[in-house]
Each structure stands twice: as structure tokens, then as C-alpha cells.
Design a protein around this motif. Structure first.
Motif, PDB file in Angstrom:
ATOM      1  N   THR A  40     -10.415 -20.034   9.547  1.00 14.72           N
ATOM      2  CA  THR A  40      -9.654 -20.830  10.211  1.00 14.72           C
ATOM      3  C   THR A  40      -8.301 -20.222  10.361  1.00 14.72           C
ATOM      4  O   THR A  40      -7.184 -20.935  10.106  1.00 14.72           O
ATOM      5  N   GLN A  42      -6.472 -19.372  12.891  1.00 15.45           N
ATOM      6  CA  GLN A  42      -5.486 -19.979  13.822  1.00 15.45           C
ATOM      7  C   GLN A  42      -5.614 -21.525  13.695  1.00 15.45           C
ATOM      8  O   GLN A  42      -5.304 -22.159  14.655  1.00 15.45           O
ATOM      9  N   GLN A  46     -13.108 -20.764  14.060  1.00 14.29           N
ATOM     10  CA  GLN A  46     -13.644 -19.821  15.123  1.00 14.29           C
ATOM     11  C   GLN A  46     -14.423 -18.673  14.580  1.00 14.29           C
ATOM     12  O   GLN A  46     -14.401 -18.490  13.184  1.00 14.29           O
ATOM     13  N   GLU A  50     -13.844 -13.316  17.147  1.00 11.22           N
ATOM     14  CA  GLU A  50     -12.985 -14.058  18.297  1.00 11.22           C
ATOM     15  C   GLU A  50     -11.590 -14.051  18.028  1.00 11.22           C
ATOM     16  O   GLU A  50     -10.676 -14.321  18.876  1.00 11.22           O
ATOM     17  N   VAL A  51     -11.134 -13.511  16.695  1.00  9.93           N
ATOM     18  CA  VAL A  51      -9.706 -14.000  16.321  1.00  9.93           C
ATOM     19  C   VAL A  51      -9.048 -12.722  16.363  1.00  9.93           C
ATOM     20  O   VAL A  51      -9.352 -11.630  15.992  1.00  9.93           O
ATOM     21  N   GLU A 136      -9.659 -15.989   3.046  1.00 11.60           N
ATOM     22  CA  GLU A 136      -9.255 -14.841   4.154  1.00 11.60           C
ATOM     23  C   GLU A 136      -7.786 -14.554   3.849  1.00 11.60           C
ATOM     24  O   GLU A 136      -6.962 -15.076   3.214  1.00 11.60           O
ATOM     25  N   GLN A 142       2.490 -13.387  10.079  1.00 13.90           N
ATOM     26  CA  GLN A 142       1.903 -14.690  10.394  1.00 13.90           C
ATOM     27  C   GLN A 142       2.760 -15.915  10.727  1.00 13.90           C
ATOM     28  O   GLN A 142       2.637 -16.852  10.298  1.00 13.90           O
ATOM     29  N   TYR A 145       1.212 -19.535  12.588  1.00 15.29           N
ATOM     30  CA  TYR A 145       0.353 -20.542  12.074  1.00 15.29           C
ATOM     31  C   TYR A 145       0.753 -20.900  10.582  1.00 15.29           C
ATOM     32  O   TYR A 145       0.331 -21.728  10.035  1.00 15.29           O
TER      33      TYR A 145
END
Length: 223
Positions: A40, A42, A46, A50-51, A136, A142, A145
Motif C-alpha cells: 500500500t 501509494q 497494488q 506494479e509500484v 514496507e 516520499q 503519499y
């Protein structure tokens, strides 16, 4: 002058047959299906693939299997992330960037988020490691987000949620220096649309050094 002798037809076919047999006898290698890891980073679920962020994810099952007791243990197996927990300060860095010192007015440049809630003080990262479903580690700035203070990166912890059936876990530990630790979690459904999960942790140690004047042990640690 030596003459090259042309191999006979029977010998030629026997060599070809042996080569074909060797190829057929080699066991076929089947591609193993990789387990999909959901993150998570973003602010939405996902697949890790794909991140477009430099990210490392640890699942709760992996954390239990490896025996990580806290974030300090976990970062020892994470390249680029360091948590230096001393007696009077906790320095957190990602890729060598962090906020040093224990001034309460300082906001961490590598903050911790638990289910999206900001844990800005460095000491909070030790208490945040509780009943984790996934951890994570996001490397690099960052700000989109996780806010403008997350210029080094961020630690995002997702706790375990109630499941469709009642289940629980319990872990206990005892050792030298009056080391005692207990961690538990239990949860399940209350109704068809409502669930509950309760988790708790107690971690105490009297310290591994002794004051020759008072006889007390230090540094004491308790969560």
C-alpha cells in the motif's frame, strides 16, 4: 599422408540417436509461480511489481518465521535502512539520510506510519512493531503519499485485521538480564459485517551493564 575416414552410416545414426536420447532425458524445468505481494505504498492496494518505488516488503508470516522482535532486528536484513537504538537516542536512516538527536521538536525525515497514522518521533518506531501483517520500507523521498518530512523515505506498517474465523497467536520469550517478553493477538468475526482484533505486547529487560556505585543494572528497557 593420413586420410580422414568417413564414418559409416550405422555409426552416424547411433551418434544422432544418443544425442537425441540425452536431450530427451534432461528433465524439463517448469517456471515456478511467484507469490504475489500486495503493498500500500501509494495508499491503495497494488502488486509489488506494479509500484514504481524502491520498496522492500516483509510479510507477517516472514516476520514470524525469521523471529524479528522489533524494527531494529528487521532493518539488519534490509539494505539501506538502519536503526541505531542507543541508551539515550534512536537514529533512523534510509540510504544514509536521517534526523539525528533526541530533540522532541525534531520531526523524523524517515517517519513511521502504522495503518496510515503518523508516528513522527524516533522512539515510537520500537512500540509500533506490534501484530504486523506487513512492513514496507520505502527508500527515497516520499512527499506525495507520506508528507514533506519524509525526504529520506518511510516505514509503513500494516497491522493484522480480523479474519472470517476466530484465530490467534502467542509468542513468549525469556532470557538473561531479566529478559521477559510476551506478544499476543486474537481476532475474529462478531457478525456477518463486523469483526474485532485485540493485540498486546510486554517487553522488559533490566540491562546488560551494572552501576558499580548503586548496583543497579542499565540500560533498562520496557515496552
Amino acid at each position: 599422408m593420413a586420410m580422414l575416414q568417413k564414418p559409416s552410416s550405422s555409426r552416424f545414426y547411433s551418434i544422432i540417436g544418443a544425442a537425441i536420447g540425452a536431450i530427451i532425458s534432461v528433465p524439463s524445468v517448469q517456471a515456478q509461480a511467484l507469490e504475489e505481494i500486495i503493498v500500500t505504498a501509494q495508499r491503495r492496494e497494488q502488486s509489488l511489481q506494479e509500484v514504481p518505488i524502491s520498496i522492500e516488503a516483509f510479510t507477517g508470516a516472514e516476520i514470524d518465521k525469521q523471529g524479528f522482535r522489533d524494527m531494529v532486528d528487521l532493518t539488519q536484513f534490509s539494505p539501506g535502512a538502519t536503526i541505531d537504538a542507543g541508551q539515550d537516542r534512536i537514529n533512523i536512516t534510509i540510504r544514509g539520510v536521517g534526523t539525528a538527536g533526541n530533540n522532541q521538536a525534531l520531526e523524523q525525515s524517515a517517519p513511521t506510519f502504522v495503518d496510515g497514522i503518523h508516528f513522527g518521533r524516533s522512539g515510537q518506531i520500537l512500540a509500533a512493531f506490534l501484530d504486523a501483517e506487513r512492513v514496507e520500507i520505502l527508500r527515497g523521498p516520499q512527499p506525495i503519499y507520506f508528507g514533506q518530512n519524509a525526504n529520506a523515505g518511510a516505514f509503513s506498517i500494516t497491522t493484522r485485521k480480523p479474519t472470517s474465523t476466530w484465530e490467534g497467536n502467542l509468542r513468549a520469550e525469556a532470557g538473561n538480564q531479566d529478559k521477559n517478553a510476551v506478544e499476543f493477538g486474537i481476532g475474529g468475526p462478531i457478525s456477518d459485517t463486523l469483526g474485532i482484533r485485540v493485540a498486546g505486547k510486554y517487553d522488559h529487560s533490566s540491562g546488560y551493564m551494572k552501576d558499580i556505585l548503586t548496583g543497579d543494572s542499565f540500560p533498562k528497557y520496557q515496552v
